[in-house]
Design a protein around this motif. Structure first.
Motif, PDB file in Angstrom:
ATOM      1  N   TRP A 160     -12.982  -7.154 -18.722  1.00  0.00           N
ATOM      2  CA  TRP A 160     -13.409  -6.119 -19.662  1.00  0.00           C
ATOM      3  C   TRP A 160     -12.392  -4.991 -19.659  1.00  0.00           C
ATOM      4  O   TRP A 160     -11.872  -4.599 -18.612  1.00  0.00           O
ATOM      5  N   ASP A 161     -12.139  -4.469 -20.827  1.00  0.00           N
ATOM      6  CA  ASP A 161     -11.203  -3.356 -20.962  1.00  0.00           C
ATOM      7  C   ASP A 161     -11.928  -2.016 -20.937  1.00  0.00           C
ATOM      8  O   ASP A 161     -11.302  -0.974 -20.742  1.00  0.00           O
ATOM      9  N   ARG A 162     -13.236  -2.050 -21.168  1.00  0.00           N
ATOM     10  CA  ARG A 162     -14.035  -0.835 -21.119  1.00  0.00           C
ATOM     11  C   ARG A 162     -15.467  -1.212 -20.729  1.00  0.00           C
ATOM     12  O   ARG A 162     -15.960  -2.265 -21.115  1.00  0.00           O
TER      13      ARG A 162
ATOM     14  N   ALA B 159      -0.918   6.326 -12.482  1.00  0.00           N
ATOM     15  CA  ALA B 159      -1.683   5.161 -12.925  1.00  0.00           C
ATOM     16  C   ALA B 159      -1.843   4.148 -11.801  1.00  0.00           C
ATOM     17  O   ALA B 159      -2.886   3.495 -11.674  1.00  0.00           O
ATOM     18  N   SER B 160      -0.811   4.011 -10.956  1.00  0.00           N
ATOM     19  CA  SER B 160      -0.867   3.033  -9.865  1.00  0.00           C
ATOM     20  C   SER B 160      -1.801   3.468  -8.748  1.00  0.00           C
ATOM     21  O   SER B 160      -2.247   2.643  -7.952  1.00  0.00           O
ATOM     22  N   GLU B 161      -2.106   4.772  -8.672  1.00  0.00           N
ATOM     23  CA  GLU B 161      -2.960   5.277  -7.598  1.00  0.00           C
ATOM     24  C   GLU B 161      -4.440   5.129  -7.913  1.00  0.00           C
ATOM     25  O   GLU B 161      -5.270   5.089  -7.014  1.00  0.00           O
ATOM     26  N   ASN B 162      -4.806   5.061  -9.180  1.00  0.00           N
ATOM     27  CA  ASN B 162      -6.206   4.906  -9.566  1.00  0.00           C
ATOM     28  C   ASN B 162      -6.323   3.794 -10.595  1.00  0.00           C
ATOM     29  O   ASN B 162      -6.184   4.011 -11.799  1.00  0.00           O
ATOM     30  N   VAL B 163      -6.592   2.599 -10.104  1.00  0.00           N
ATOM     31  CA  VAL B 163      -6.667   1.437 -10.996  1.00  0.00           C
ATOM     32  C   VAL B 163      -7.892   1.500 -11.898  1.00  0.00           C
ATOM     33  O   VAL B 163      -7.956   0.800 -12.922  1.00  0.00           O
ATOM     34  N   TYR B 164      -8.867   2.357 -11.537  1.00  0.00           N
ATOM     35  CA  TYR B 164     -10.088   2.453 -12.339  1.00  0.00           C
ATOM     36  C   TYR B 164      -9.924   3.391 -13.540  1.00  0.00           C
ATOM     37  O   TYR B 164     -10.850   3.566 -14.312  1.00  0.00           O
ATOM     38  N   ALA B 165      -8.758   4.015 -13.654  1.00  0.00           N
ATOM     39  CA  ALA B 165      -8.507   4.909 -14.785  1.00  0.00           C
ATOM     40  C   ALA B 165      -7.485   4.321 -15.753  1.00  0.00           C
ATOM     41  O   ALA B 165      -7.030   5.013 -16.664  1.00  0.00           O
ATOM     42  N   GLU B 166      -7.169   3.056 -15.581  1.00  0.00           N
ATOM     43  CA  GLU B 166      -6.140   2.424 -16.414  1.00  0.00           C
ATOM     44  C   GLU B 166      -6.616   2.282 -17.859  1.00  0.00           C
ATOM     45  O   GLU B 166      -7.649   1.676 -18.139  1.00  0.00           O
ATOM     46  N   GLU B 167      -5.879   2.881 -18.762  1.00  0.00           N
ATOM     47  CA  GLU B 167      -6.175   2.766 -20.185  1.00  0.00           C
ATOM     48  C   GLU B 167      -5.427   1.569 -20.755  1.00  0.00           C
ATOM     49  O   GLU B 167      -4.234   1.406 -20.525  1.00  0.00           O
TER      50      GLU B 167
ATOM     51  N   ARG C  20     -25.324   7.443 -24.097  1.00  0.00           N
ATOM     52  CA  ARG C  20     -24.192   6.504 -23.966  1.00  0.00           C
ATOM     53  C   ARG C  20     -23.109   7.170 -23.133  1.00  0.00           C
ATOM     54  O   ARG C  20     -22.656   8.263 -23.468  1.00  0.00           O
ATOM     55  N   GLU C  21     -22.706   6.511 -22.039  1.00  0.00           N
ATOM     56  CA  GLU C  21     -21.679   7.069 -21.166  1.00  0.00           C
ATOM     57  C   GLU C  21     -20.600   6.023 -20.896  1.00  0.00           C
ATOM     58  O   GLU C  21     -20.899   4.848 -20.683  1.00  0.00           O
ATOM     59  N   GLN C  22     -19.356   6.471 -20.902  1.00  0.00           N
ATOM     60  CA  GLN C  22     -18.260   5.579 -20.528  1.00  0.00           C
ATOM     61  C   GLN C  22     -18.179   5.511 -19.016  1.00  0.00           C
ATOM     62  O   GLN C  22     -18.048   6.527 -18.334  1.00  0.00           O
ATOM     63  N   PHE C  23     -18.274   4.309 -18.491  1.00  0.00           N
ATOM     64  CA  PHE C  23     -18.239   4.095 -17.042  1.00  0.00           C
ATOM     65  C   PHE C  23     -16.819   3.824 -16.574  1.00  0.00           C
ATOM     66  O   PHE C  23     -16.339   4.406 -15.610  1.00  0.00           O
ATOM     67  N   LEU C  24     -16.146   2.917 -17.248  1.00  0.00           N
ATOM     68  CA  LEU C  24     -14.758   2.576 -16.950  1.00  0.00           C
ATOM     69  C   LEU C  24     -14.007   2.409 -18.271  1.00  0.00           C
ATOM     70  O   LEU C  24     -14.576   1.897 -19.241  1.00  0.00           O
ATOM     71  N   PRO C  25     -12.747   2.804 -18.322  1.00  0.00           N
ATOM     72  CA  PRO C  25     -11.998   3.501 -17.273  1.00  0.00           C
ATOM     73  C   PRO C  25     -12.473   4.941 -17.081  1.00  0.00           C
ATOM     74  O   PRO C  25     -13.071   5.526 -17.984  1.00  0.00           O
ATOM     75  N   VAL C  26     -12.219   5.462 -15.902  1.00  0.00           N
ATOM     76  CA  VAL C  26     -12.599   6.839 -15.596  1.00  0.00           C
ATOM     77  C   VAL C  26     -11.813   7.785 -16.488  1.00  0.00           C
ATOM     78  O   VAL C  26     -10.594   7.653 -16.631  1.00  0.00           O
TER      79      VAL C  26
END
Length: 287
Positions: A164-166, A62-70, A184-190
């Motif tokens: 924003w959380d998503r 989780a710490s390596e990819n901040v853009y995938a944080e749920e 409709r596509e989820q952009f973040l989190p990855v």
């Protein structure tokens, strides 16, 4: 039945409308070729890069990819990709309808919605609501990667600082000139890719280093996803407008033919009445 002057004016008016719709159809057809080539060339690259990003995200902490944080979803940014102009069938209304469905879904979960309107029509649809966060109408005047990167950077920065959380993107996916699909596509989190066995979907060798590559790969990949959505929407708009103007031209032509037939019938009836009046007058004089 309308008189001859009214019919004649309507025929002239419809003829003028046909010239406009026909010209708009040809302009959109010319722009569609370039737009279609752009998305056709970009889509395989963007999709492959997205797959790589998803696979890599599945191997990271989780710490390596901040853009995938749920995190708990309390604030959502919707990036609505629409156009600045109308006369393109259901192109704009389909995105607005899709957005309203998403908003209803989130409101049932007590989630706050924020809207980034990319296109005047998206902004106009929600400008009277407190959901509008920002707009970007100028990008369609000169569509390029730098403009898409600015939109992506704004969304990424907001996600990182917790605004924003998503983040989701809503746009028209271009299939062909006649078919555009509201997507409709989820952009973040990855969203990481996980295989059926539950393991990450790919192994990679990093050179020069994992940290250096990921620090550049992840943001670049996200920017390209936004650019792909813009290219998709751009091609969809020209295809939808070309199709709409083609139908409008055909309908105007049918109406013009019907009015011409009515005009000829009315004119023939008027001529017949005049002949009858002349004959009746001549008989009255002879009598």
């Amino acid at each position: 039945m309308a008189n001859l002057k009214e019919l004649r004016n309507r025929i002239v008016s419809i003829g003028s409308t046909m010239q406009i719709t026909s010209a708009m159809k040809m302009v959109s057809a010319a722009k569609l070729k370039k737009a279609q080539d752009g998305i056709t060339q970009m889509r395989p690259y963007a999709n492959k890069l997205k797959d790589i990003l998803s696979n890599v995200s599945a191997t990271l902490e989780a710490s390596e990819n901040v853009y995938a944080e749920e995190r708990e979803v309390k604030n959502v940014l919707l990036i609505l990709v629409n156009s600045n102009r109308g006369l393109c069938g259901a192109f704009n209304s389909s995105i607005v309808k899709k957005a309203k469905t998403i908003i209803s879904e989130y409101e049932g979960q007590n989630v706050n919605i924020h809207i980034k309107a990319v296109g005047k029509k998206a902004y106009d649809a929600f400008r009277k609501t407190p959901m509008i966060h920002s707009e970007n109408n100028a990008i369609w005047g000169d569509l390029h990667f730098e403009g898409a990167a600015e939109i992506a950077e704004e969304a990424m920065e907001g996600f990182l600082n917790g605004t924003w959380d998503r983040v989701e993107i809503v746009y028209n996916h271009f299939r062909n000139a006649a078919i555009q699909i509201a997507t409709r596509e989820q952009f973040l989190p990855v969203v990481p890719t996980v295989s059926e066995e539950g393991a990450a979907g790919g192994d990679y060798i990093y050179e020069p280093s994992k940290e250096e590559i990921l620090s550049d790969l992840i943001p670049t990949s996200l920017k390209i996803q936004v650019f792909k959505a813009l290219l998709d929407s751009n091609a969809s708009e020209h295809g939808a407008r070309m199709t709409a103007m083609h139908k409008a031209t055909d309908n105007a032509n049918d109406l013009k033919n019907q009015l011409t037939l009515d005009y000829n019938k009315a004119r023939q009836a008027a001529i017949t009445n005049e002949i009858l009046e002349i004959v009746g007058g001549a008989e009255a004089l002879n009598g």
